[in-house]
Design a protein around this motif. Structure first.
Motif: not given
Length: 262
Positions: A111-113, A119-120, A169-178
């Motif tokens: 499920a995590l995978l 998410a990406v 932009d998508d990857l920056l959103a992931i970074i911001d989430g981290w």
């Protein structure tokens, strides 16, 4: 009070006895977002490898917080894209710290995978071979692997090379989430405009720290020019300078002296 995540004390790094990073001192706090910038050959990737625990110091120390888990994404050029593997194989490596290379995946793991791929933006890509991916798709898969690692410290070495604007932009959103989750993220970048817009802290490196602190104070024309001059002055054939030589080593200024003195 925010605790230190990584502390560099008189850290000197190199290969084959030749220096790449000299006498670096300073602290990266937990939950912070930091960019590392500098010219090619300035020691950025070398410092990331030391922070990841891959490269042993020539001198000084790189001290990570006790019990710190680390996710490290190298440059795409360091990856063998011809290796016969699928996207799901690459992303599943993020579970290695928990399951080992031969461990069976649980229902929760699967499920995590699936969530990481979603998410990406790579739903349905799990069976695709790595050599069929574009640069942006491969970078998304690497971020999915990092999501599965669930690490306290995330190290990203030039993660936006050969990546389109939408993917950035998508990857920056992931970074911001981290960062919002309290993770510490350190990113090597070349795009100064992007750093100014999205990264609050910056280390400007030219084999030594030229400046380290608030991004707007670090990325000034004067300090960027100083970094270029400092980088050009290095002799790649010179031996590394031992700690006893530190007093005679060239000193550099810092935009935020309360954070670091070099």
């Amino acid at each position: 009070m925010t605790r230190p995540c990584i502390t560099f004390f008189d850290l000197t790094l190199g290969y084959g006895g030749h220096p790449a990073v000299h006498h670096l001192n300073g602290t990266i706090l937990s939950g912070s977002l930091t960019a590392i910038v500098g010219a090619n050959g300035s020691g950025k990737s070398t410092l990331m490898k030391a922070a990841a625990g891959i490269l042993r110091p020539i001198g000084g120390t790189c001290r990570r917080a006790e019990g710190l888990s680390v996710a490290y994404l190298p440059q795409q050029s360091d990856l063998d894209r011809g290796f016969p593997a699928q996207v799901i194989d690459l992303v599943s490596l993020g579970l290695w710290p928990k399951r080992g290379l031969l461990g069976r995946h649980t229902a929760a793991d699967k499920a995590l995978l699936a969530r990481a791929l979603s998410a990406v933006g790579l739903e349905g890509f799990d069976k695709r071979s790595l050599d069929s991916l574009s640069g942006g798709q491969l970078q998304r898969a690497l971020f999915a692997r990092a999501i599965c690692q669930d690490a306290d410290l995330v190290l990203l070495d030039e993660p936006f090379n050969a990546v389109d604007r939408r993917t950035v932009d998508d990857l920056l959103a992931i970074i911001d989430g981290w960062v919002a989750e309290g993770r510490t993220v350190i990113v090597v970048l070349h795009d100064h405009d992007l750093v100014r817009a999205r990264f609050p802290q910056t280390l400007l490196l030219a084999r030594e720290a030229i400046a380290w602190g608030d991004t707007q104070a670090v990325l000034t024309p004067v300090l960027l020019a100083k970094a270029r001059q400092f980088q050009e002055a290095w002799d790649d054939s010179a031996a590394w300078c031992a700690p006893d030589d530190a007093a005679s080593a060239p000193k550099v200024s810092t935009a935020t002296p309360e954070r670091i003195h070099v």
